[in-house]
Motif scaffolding. Structure first.
Motif, PDB file in Angstrom:
ATOM      1  N   GLN A 176       0.814  -1.208   0.000  1.00 24.88           N
ATOM      2  CA  GLN A 176       0.000   0.000   0.000  1.00 24.88           C
ATOM      3  C   GLN A 176       0.854   1.267   0.000  1.00 24.88           C
ATOM      4  OE1 GLN A 176      -0.434  -2.568   1.936  1.00 24.88           O
ATOM      5  NE2 GLN A 176      -2.485  -3.396   1.441  1.00 24.88           N
ATOM      6  N   GLU A 177       2.070   1.198   0.504  1.00 24.02           N
ATOM      7  CA  GLU A 177       2.924   2.386   0.550  1.00 24.02           C
ATOM      8  C   GLU A 177       3.242   2.887  -0.857  1.00 24.02           C
ATOM      9  OE1 GLU A 177       3.812   4.090   3.190  1.00 24.02           O
ATOM     10  OE2 GLU A 177       2.688   2.717   4.497  1.00 24.02           O
ATOM     11  N   TYR A 178       3.428   1.975  -1.816  1.00 25.20           N
ATOM     12  CA  TYR A 178       3.711   2.388  -3.192  1.00 25.20           C
ATOM     13  C   TYR A 178       2.559   3.216  -3.764  1.00 25.20           C
ATOM     14  CZ  TYR A 178       7.294  -1.289  -3.073  1.00 25.20           C
ATOM     15  OH  TYR A 178       8.357  -2.072  -2.750  1.00 25.20           O
ATOM     16  N   PHE A 179       1.325   2.714  -3.565  1.00 22.45           N
ATOM     17  CA  PHE A 179       0.177   3.386  -4.159  1.00 22.45           C
ATOM     18  C   PHE A 179      -0.081   4.742  -3.513  1.00 22.45           C
ATOM     19  CE2 PHE A 179      -0.703  -1.238  -4.679  1.00 22.45           C
ATOM     20  CZ  PHE A 179      -0.569  -1.279  -6.052  1.00 22.45           C
ATOM     21  N   PHE A 220       1.982   3.766 -12.386  1.00 22.68           N
ATOM     22  CA  PHE A 220       2.148   5.183 -12.044  1.00 22.68           C
ATOM     23  C   PHE A 220       1.816   6.078 -13.247  1.00 22.68           C
ATOM     24  CE2 PHE A 220       5.431   8.609 -12.406  1.00 22.68           C
ATOM     25  CZ  PHE A 220       4.755   9.547 -11.660  1.00 22.68           C
ATOM     26  N   VAL A 221       2.339   5.733 -14.441  1.00 24.61           N
ATOM     27  CA  VAL A 221       2.097   6.533 -15.640  1.00 24.61           C
ATOM     28  C   VAL A 221       0.605   6.515 -15.995  1.00 24.61           C
ATOM     29  CG1 VAL A 221       2.564   6.698 -18.116  1.00 24.61           C
ATOM     30  CG2 VAL A 221       4.432   6.223 -16.529  1.00 24.61           C
ATOM     31  N   ASP A 246      13.068   5.537  -3.382  1.00 16.28           N
ATOM     32  CA  ASP A 246      13.647   4.974  -2.152  1.00 16.28           C
ATOM     33  C   ASP A 246      12.858   3.750  -1.702  1.00 16.28           C
ATOM     34  OD1 ASP A 246      15.608   6.867  -2.117  1.00 16.28           O
ATOM     35  OD2 ASP A 246      14.562   8.223  -0.726  1.00 16.28           O
ATOM     36  N   GLN A 247      11.536   3.798  -1.861  1.00 14.42           N
ATOM     37  CA  GLN A 247      10.714   2.640  -1.513  1.00 14.42           C
ATOM     38  C   GLN A 247      11.045   1.443  -2.401  1.00 14.42           C
ATOM     39  OE1 GLN A 247       6.765   4.205  -1.919  1.00 14.42           O
ATOM     40  NE2 GLN A 247       6.694   5.026   0.178  1.00 14.42           N
ATOM     41  N   ILE A 248      11.323   1.719  -3.699  1.00  9.31           N
ATOM     42  CA  ILE A 248      11.699   0.630  -4.607  1.00  9.31           C
ATOM     43  C   ILE A 248      13.022   0.011  -4.174  1.00  9.31           C
ATOM     44  CG2 ILE A 248      12.378   0.097  -6.987  1.00  9.31           C
ATOM     45  CD1 ILE A 248      10.386   2.194  -7.921  1.00  9.31           C
TER      46      ILE A 248
END
Length: 737
Positions: A517-520, A565-566, A546-548
């Motif tokens: 969920q942090e990515y989204f 993301f795009v 940084d999360q990646i």
């Protein structure tokens, strides 16, 4: 046997050719001597004619000079009687000329007035032995400067024999209409011959000087039988005499010099004999070759009617052998190419599991490729060229192939030096996969790591690109080998986050547990920030990458996350106006190019930062342009309502609308195409013209109503715009109405 026959057959030709070479050598030497003789005689003739002409010219010049400049000579010829003093001075001139020019035999003067002869001669013309010569000379019109050979004797009763001389006669005074006498100089041909004879060897060469009557001025005629041909011939431009020179025929010299043609004829005869001999020997020794040709024609696929008859036997043999060698070479080349392609195809098929083989069949096939792997442990490694997009941009196709071959060779050489069996093939344009087989011992993996580390280090130090290596696990069976290949490719997926120019193993790919969920959440915040052109978009982008990194995502998952993301960002931007959607189309193109060329996460982050920075800047400019346009229209409406305010200025407006005056002037110019002052003046003058046309208000009142409390300022501004003063403008309008 046939070799000895050929050798003995052509041996006479060898001796004939050798003899011809000797003949040519000596004949060339003889010809060179003949040319040197011609050259020497040519030089001799030139020297003789040069000496003779210079000597006679000098005497002629001196005689003319004495006649023209010597007063004693002039006084002698102008007298009509005996003058002892004049005779003595004239005698001095004669003696001086004889002294200076030894070839002179005698000199005498003849005076016409009294027929007086002065010199080594009788004093009266009647007793003079040379009387007939003088009389004949007077009868000749424009005689030559020098006479030909003649006999001269001063005194009739003298016991001295007559001398062969050539004579120069000059009139005194020189070249005048009235002649007073003759200045006569006789040159001894004997002395001239003695002087010239010292220039050459009379035993070898001869020289003749022929006057216009055909007489030899240098002595008696030479016996024609004793002379060779005339080698050099010149004609004197001064006297007109012909100078001939040649070689005397002594000791067979003439025969040697003329033997050239005999040598040439003899050499040609020998050449003809040699040609006939070669033809005879060739025909005799041709039979074995003819038999060979017949044998080839019998077993050749080429028929008699396809052109064999038009070819010579040797060309036929040569063509047959060349075709045979060409076909053999082509077959070998095709076999090697087929083997390479077959080997590469089989490598792909086996490692990707497209071909089902038993371990025994696999080992047997490897043995066909000269790979003995029975009982050995295998490990698969995959090497990838870092930043392949830049690699293709820097090097042309030829250099790329050369560098790839270098990498391929380094793998083989490094493994070979350690006694490890290797099979390497290019599986993609940027990846080369290879299998290492070695004996199952304790340090097998260490040796594997050493080989791949040496390859990476050598490439880093010696060429201008780097490589990243994915290492699989050791395998004993074919199925395990395929799993090792998959794991090696899987390791390379983590090059995006772990970095390039290194070795990646399965231990390096252990991922920590993270919340998806942090990515989204980060993607949502980043998209909103970019959509609103806020300044904190870069912070959200850095958090996203940084999360990646913290999650240690492989390349495929990173690409999937970026696509999401795009797609999300596109949905946000499409809700905006057309101008913003145009900006997004350009950003999409840049993102597609970046997706094809990024190599690691740092490259991807840097590329995204540049693209989104440009996007943010364009969106801010678009947003600013919308707000500025509304503001500038508001300012214009205010100016049109309050143009009569005399305090209206840029500073006044900048204070009222809280803008910088320079920025306000720039916006005004860009929007309306003219600066603020011109716009205000034009507005005021337009209203003033309307008042002048429609009312009868005084000029001062109109000036105040349009914003000019000073009439002079109004008058000057009106005149600058209209070209007339306000009074003239009103007057002109009144007259026209």
């Amino acid at each position: 046997m046939w070799f000895r026959r050929l050798l003995l057959s052509y041996l006479p030709v060898f001796f004939i050719v050798t003899m011809i070479l000797f003949v040519v050598f000596f004949q060339t030497l003889n010809e060179q001597n003949r040319r040197e003789a011609i050259k020497a005689n040519d030089f001799l003739a030139q020297q003789v004619i040069l000496f003779t002409d210079n000597s006679l010219k000098a005497i002629d010049y001196q005689v003319v000079r004495e006649i023209l400049t010597n007063p004693d000579i002039s006084r002698f010829f102008s007298r009509d009687g005996v003058d002892v003093a004049a005779n003595i001075q004239a005698l001095k001139v004669i003696d001086e000329l004889k002294f200076n020019y030894p070839i002179i035999d005698s000199i005498y003067f003849m005076r016409f007035k009294d027929q007086f002869i002065f010199g080594d001669v009788p004093r009266t013309f009647e007793d003079f032995q040379d009387k007939s010569f003088i009389e004949n000379y007077e009868e000749q019109a424009g005689g030559a400067k020098w006479t030909g050979e003649r006999r001269y004797k001063a005194f009739t009763n003298s016991e001295v024999d007559a001398e062969n001389v050539i004579t120069l006669v000059r009139t005194a005074p020189y070249n005048m209409g009235v002649k007073q006498g003759y200045f006569v100089v006789n040159v001894s041909l004997t002395k001239l011959h003695d002087t010239i004879s010292r220039m050459y060897n009379s035993d070898i060469s001869f020289v003749s000087m022929i006057d216009k009557e055909g007489r030899n001025l240098l002595g008696e005629e030479v016996d024609p039988s004793a002379t060779g041909p005339v080698l050099s011939k010149y004609t004197s431009p001064y006297t007109g005499w012909e100078i001939n020179s040649g070689i005397l025929d002594k000791n067979g010299l003439k025969f040697v010099l003329t033997f050239y043609n005999v040598w040439v004829v003899f050499a040609m005869a020998v050449v003809v004999f040699g040609i006939l001999w070669v033809i005879y020997v060739t025909k005799r020794n041709y039979q074995p070759i003819q038999q060979l040709v017949s044998l080839i024609q019998t077993y050749s696929s080429k028929s008699e009617g396809t052109g064999a008859a038009s070819e010579s036997e040797f060309i036929f043999i040569q063509n047959t052998l060349e075709n045979l060698m060409s076909e053999t070479k082509q077959f070998q080349q095709q076999y090697r190419e087929k083997l390479i392609l077959q080997k590469k195809y089989h490598f792909h098929q086996v490692l990707e599991g497209a071909v089902q083989l038993t371990d025994e069949a696999w080992i047997s096939e490897l043995r066909g490729y000269d790979l003995d792997v029975k009982g050995k442990i295998s490990t698969v490694h995959v090497i990838e060229i870092d930043d392949y997009f830049a690699f293709q941009a820097i090097y042309n196709q030829r250099d790329q192939s050369l560098l790839k071959f270098t990498l391929y060779s380094v793998i083989h050489e490094t493994a070979k030096n350690l006694g490890v069996t290797v099979w390497a093939e290019w599986t993609t344009d940027r990846r080369v996969s290879f299998i290492l087989w070695q004996e199952p011992d304790a340090d097998a993996m260490e040796k594997n790591d050493y080989i791949i580390q040496e390859c990476r280090t050598w490439i880093e130090q010696n060429v201008s690109f780097n490589i990243t290596i994915g290492r699989g696990e050791p395998a004993n069976t074919l199925e395990e080998l395929r799993g090792s290949y998959e794991k090696a490719n899987y390791c390379l997926q983590y090059k995006a986050v772990l970095g390039s120019n290194r070795i990646i193993t399965l231990e390096d790919t252990v991922r920590p547990q993270t919340e998806i969920q942090e990515y989204f959440k980060t993607i949502y915040l980043l998209s909103q920030s970019l959509r609103l052109a806020e300044n904190d978009w870069l912070k959200h982008l850095n958090v996203f990458f940084d999360q990646i990194r913290d999650s240690l995502l492989p390349r495929k998952e990173i690409e999937s996350l970026l696509q999401f993301f795009v797609h999300h960002l596109e949905g946000e931007v499409l809700e905006l106006s057309k101008e913003y959607r145009n900006i997004w189309r350009a950003v999409q193109t840049d993102l597609r190019e970046l997706a094809m060329r990024w190599d690691n996460l740092d490259d991807l982050q840097q590329g995204c930062s540049s693209i989104f920075a440009m996007m943010n800047e364009k969106m801010q400019m678009q947003r600013d342009s919308h707000s500025n346009k509304a503001l500038i229209m508001e300012i214009r409406a205010y100016i049109e309502e309050n143009y009569a305010n005399s305090e209206l200025s840029l500073d006044f407006l900048s204070t009222k609308f809280q803008l910088n005056s320079k920025y306000l002037s720039k916006m005004f110019k860009e929007e309306f195409g003219e600066n603020f002052v011109d716009f205000l003046i034009g507005l005021r003058i337009a209203n003033a013209k309307q008042m002048l046309l429609e009312t009868q208000k005084p000029m001062q009142e109109i000036s105040s109503e349009v914003g000019y409390y000073n009439y002079n300022s109004f008058n000057r501004a009106f005149k600058n715009v209209v070209g007339l003063s306000p009074r003239d403008f009103r007057k002109q309008l009144g007259e026209s109405s």
